[in-house]
Design a protein around this motif. Structure first.
Motif, PDB file in Angstrom:
ATOM      1  N   ARG A 166       7.556  11.409  -0.182  1.00 41.98           N
ATOM      2  CA  ARG A 166       6.215  10.904   0.117  1.00 41.98           C
ATOM      3  C   ARG A 166       5.465  11.779   1.118  1.00 41.98           C
ATOM      4  N   CYS A 224       3.850  14.190  -0.004  1.00 42.94           N
ATOM      5  CA  CYS A 224       2.636  14.359  -0.799  1.00 42.94           C
ATOM      6  C   CYS A 224       2.857  13.700  -2.143  1.00 42.94           C
ATOM      7  N   GLY A 225       1.870  12.980  -2.621  1.00 48.02           N
ATOM      8  CA  GLY A 225       2.012  12.279  -3.894  1.00 48.02           C
ATOM      9  C   GLY A 225       1.784  13.160  -5.102  1.00 48.02           C
ATOM     10  N   ILE A 226       1.185  14.351  -4.906  1.00 45.13           N
ATOM     11  CA  ILE A 226       0.909  15.201  -6.067  1.00 45.13           C
ATOM     12  C   ILE A 226       2.126  16.054  -6.381  1.00 45.13           C
ATOM     13  N   HIS A 280       0.773  18.719 -14.200  1.00 47.58           N
ATOM     14  CA  HIS A 280      -0.067  17.586 -13.792  1.00 47.58           C
ATOM     15  C   HIS A 280      -0.914  17.954 -12.591  1.00 47.58           C
ATOM     16  N   GLU A 330       6.529   8.500 -16.748  1.00 46.33           N
ATOM     17  CA  GLU A 330       6.809   7.067 -16.780  1.00 46.33           C
ATOM     18  C   GLU A 330       7.963   6.769 -17.735  1.00 46.33           C
ATOM     19  N   ARG A 333       4.820   6.850 -12.047  1.00 45.05           N
ATOM     20  CA  ARG A 333       3.754   7.744 -12.514  1.00 45.05           C
ATOM     21  C   ARG A 333       3.551   8.930 -11.568  1.00 45.05           C
ATOM     22  N   VAL A 334       3.523   8.670 -10.280  1.00 44.97           N
ATOM     23  CA  VAL A 334       3.323   9.786  -9.352  1.00 44.97           C
ATOM     24  C   VAL A 334       4.500   9.942  -8.393  1.00 44.97           C
ATOM     25  N   ILE A 335       5.084   8.847  -7.945  1.00 45.13           N
ATOM     26  CA  ILE A 335       6.273   8.918  -7.106  1.00 45.13           C
ATOM     27  C   ILE A 335       7.461   8.660  -8.023  1.00 45.13           C
ATOM     28  N   CYS A 365       0.004   9.304   1.296  1.00 44.87           N
ATOM     29  CA  CYS A 365       0.652  10.529   0.822  1.00 44.87           C
ATOM     30  C   CYS A 365      -0.108  11.122  -0.331  1.00 44.87           C
ATOM     31  N   ASN A 366      -1.294  10.597  -0.685  1.00 43.20           N
ATOM     32  CA  ASN A 366      -2.055  11.117  -1.815  1.00 43.20           C
ATOM     33  C   ASN A 366      -1.742  10.413  -3.112  1.00 43.20           C
ATOM     34  N   GLY A 367      -0.573   9.788  -3.215  1.00 38.40           N
ATOM     35  CA  GLY A 367      -0.186   9.134  -4.453  1.00 38.40           C
ATOM     36  C   GLY A 367      -1.180   8.055  -4.835  1.00 38.40           C
ATOM     37  N   ILE A 416      -4.796   9.527  -5.825  1.00 39.22           N
ATOM     38  CA  ILE A 416      -5.008  10.051  -7.168  1.00 39.22           C
ATOM     39  C   ILE A 416      -4.939   8.917  -8.178  1.00 39.22           C
ATOM     40  N   GLU A 417      -4.254   7.808  -7.844  1.00 40.40           N
ATOM     41  CA  GLU A 417      -4.254   6.685  -8.763  1.00 40.40           C
ATOM     42  C   GLU A 417      -5.598   5.954  -8.731  1.00 40.40           C
ATOM     43  N   PHE A 422       6.116   4.482   6.125  1.00 41.50           N
ATOM     44  CA  PHE A 422       5.805   5.206   7.363  1.00 41.50           C
ATOM     45  C   PHE A 422       5.635   4.275   8.558  1.00 41.50           C
ATOM     46  N   CYS A 468       4.028   1.298  -4.520  1.00 43.03           N
ATOM     47  CA  CYS A 468       4.207   2.610  -3.897  1.00 43.03           C
ATOM     48  C   CYS A 468       4.682   3.560  -4.978  1.00 43.03           C
ATOM     49  N   ALA A 469       3.826   4.362  -5.560  1.00 46.39           N
ATOM     50  CA  ALA A 469       2.388   4.320  -5.395  1.00 46.39           C
ATOM     51  C   ALA A 469       1.786   3.184  -6.226  1.00 46.39           C
ATOM     52  N   ARG A 482      -0.289   1.217  -8.932  1.00 48.46           N
ATOM     53  CA  ARG A 482      -0.597   1.603 -10.312  1.00 48.46           C
ATOM     54  C   ARG A 482      -2.067   1.285 -10.603  1.00 48.46           C
TER      55      ARG A 482
END
Lengths: 361, 176
Positions: free
Chosen positions: A63, A65-67, A106, A140, A146-148, B18-20, B23-24, B92, B115-116, B118
């Protein structure tokens, strides 16, 4: 003409979803200097390595960064594995690099969308993000997130992808490329895109070298800095690897480099899928990290990230340090902002693909 | 006015996530989820917005920014805490620079977990926010709208950081 104006940029600004604050010193319409102010998303993440044990910390590291979430868990795992001498099964290395390349696709599609939005091309923005959902669907299907992703772990990966599923991923990526071709034509050939990107934020190879730029930002100026070339993990099993370089050094070149990297990543995934061996994917680490230090590097979508861990024999690590790509590239950003037009500031910031939550952690 | 109430505009601020989740939030506005078909537009201007989406926890430096964006928004307004960090500090929570969830600074109307988070959860949260927005609009018309208080999470606001409670930091800090 020597009257200088200071215009604040950010922290909440429509062009970036993340907060960064810049004090722009202007002379008429030209930016003379940019002074950054950081800390809006500083969490103090490196410090809680003392409170979470080394197996749990992989979820915190993810975590950062989520990207590029997968890349950060990969870097942390690699560092701890090196410290403890854990052997990673070969199949797990292949799977890790497949997920890492999917993350790159992505991330680059996300960036292309933000860039299109930055120069006011709403349609192109939506098209890029529509294609990105194909990759998120693969994530997924294979990991549940999806991201984490929470799939990389010390000693391997938490889940296997069976071989039928791997072939299905390749088919999905073919579909992605079909839709990707028309939007790349627009990005690379459209006259209005050219007029916004040509010559924006020019940086020569010497300047890029002096500032030690990493990732596509440096590669667009001709700096060969791709960590994948040294062949860590499954990258060493590839028949050939050519980093995508350009000698133009402006915003257009950065777009071109990233566009080519998406296609390259698809090819890498296909090659890895054709070569992946069968076998276990997880090798449970035994005991605690010993006293000692280890440093490792990972090529993230935004460039080289450095991970350092220091153990003291207990289950808590003594120190975890990460140098993320954008913290290195910010120096380049301040350089390209000097002398640019005020109206080009958002585009200049976007072309380096900043990730502020990586930078501040 | 009921038709305008169903097309809320949103403004998004990234606390220290964290950006997650960010972007969602953006992904929810793009073709697969496409909240724009319901009239939900992501705007950059707080004065145009009805709903504030906060992702990530708050820290000492962004407290005044969150406060300022909230104060710039016109009544009636709704705040949605997106994701685990904005609800409570999330993973955190124990970090030295994290004060807690968004509700230690501004009153939060909807807590959206994940987290993150949806995009489906974001849509659900915005729909819930529309209901609250409608109630607030009626209350504003009847002049019965009361200023919501942030004391609901008193335990988080009593946490002491550098000799000051979180509540004191939140009320004293201003943007330079």
């Amino acid at each position: 003409m020597s009257n200088k104006t200071v215009i604040p940029f950010g922290p909440q600004h429509p062009v970036l979803p993340e907060p960064i604050h810049l004090d722009l010193v202007l002379e008429d319409e030209k930016v003379v200097q940019a002074v950054p102010q950081l800390g809006f998303i500083h969490r103090g993440l490196e410090k809680i390595v003392e409170k979470r044990d080394y197996l749990h910390f992989v979820y915190v590291a993810e975590r950062i960064c989520g990207i590029c979430s997968f890349g950060h868990s990969l870097g942390y795992s690699q560092a701890v594995e090196g410290l403890m001498g854990v052997e990673v099964p070969e199949r797990a290395e292949y799977l890790r690099d497949i997920w890492q390349e999917l993350s790159r696709i992505h991330s680059h599609l996300l960036w292309l969308g933000l860039l299109a939005d930055g120069f006011g091309y709403e349609n192109l923005f939506q098209q890029a993000w529509r294609l990105r959902e194909i990759v998120l669907n693969i994530f997924e299907k294979t990991t549940g997130g999806r991201v984490i992703l929470s799939v990389c772990n010390i000693g391997g990966v938490n889940r296997d992808i069976d071989n039928d599923e791997l072939r299905a991923i390749c088919d999905d990526l073919d579909k992605l490329l079909d839709g990707y071709k028309p939007i790349t034509e627009t990005f690379l050939d459209d006259a209005s895109v050219h007029s916004r990107l040509d010559g924006v934020g020019y940086l020569s190879k010497e300047e890029a070298e002096d500032l030690s730029l990493v990732g596509p930002f440096g590669r667009a100026s001709g700096l060969d800095n791709d960590i994948r070339s040294i062949g860590m993990g499954a990258y060493g099993k590839l028949a050939a690897f050519e980093p995508q370089l350009s000698n133009i050094g402006d915003g257009y070149a950065r777009t071109e480099v990233r566009i080519n990297e998406v296609v390259q990543s698809v090819q890498i995934i296909k090659e890895l899928v054709s070569k992946i061996p069968d076998g276990p994917v997880y090798n449970k680490p035994k005991g605690n990290p010993p006293e000692g230090r280890f440093l490792t590097r990972v090529e993230q979508p935004r460039g080289e990230a450095v991970y350092y861990v220091k153990g003291n024999g207990s289950k808590f690590l003594e120190r975890f340090r990460v140098r993320t790509p954008t913290s290195q590239n910010l120096a380049g950003l301040l350089k390209i902002l000097q002398g640019c037009d005020y109206a080009d500031v958002p585009l200049n910031i976007l072309t380096i693909d900043p990730c502020i939550s990586c930078t501040e952690r | 006015m009921s038709s305008t109430g169903k097309s809320p505009w949103i403004v998004h601020y990234d606390g220290s996530s964290c950006n997650g989740c960010d972007i969602e939030v953006l992904a929810a506005t793009t073709p697969l989820y496409d909240v724009e078909r319901f009239g939900v537009v992501n705007t950059g201007n707080p004065k145009h917005a009805d709903i504030l989406l906060i992702t990530g926890s708050v820290n000492e430096q962004n407290v005044p920014v969150v406060k300022q964006i909230y104060e710039q928004m016109m009544e009636p307004k709704v705040v949605i805490a997106c994701g685990a960090c904005a609800c409570s500090g999330g993973i955190f929570r124990d970090c030295y620079n994290t004060l807690g969830g968004a509700d230690v600074v501004v009153p939060v109307d909807v807590y959206a977990p994940g987290c993150a988070i949806r995009p489906e959860t974001i849509i659900d949260a915005v729909v819930k926010g529309i209901e609250i927005l409608e109630q607030k609009r009626k209350a504003l018309k009847n002049k019965t709208l009361v200023e919501p208080d942030v004391s609901r999470m008193q335990s988080a606001r009593d946490k002491v950081v550098d000799g000051q409670t979180v509540a004191e930091i939140a009320s004293n800090s201003t943007l330079e």
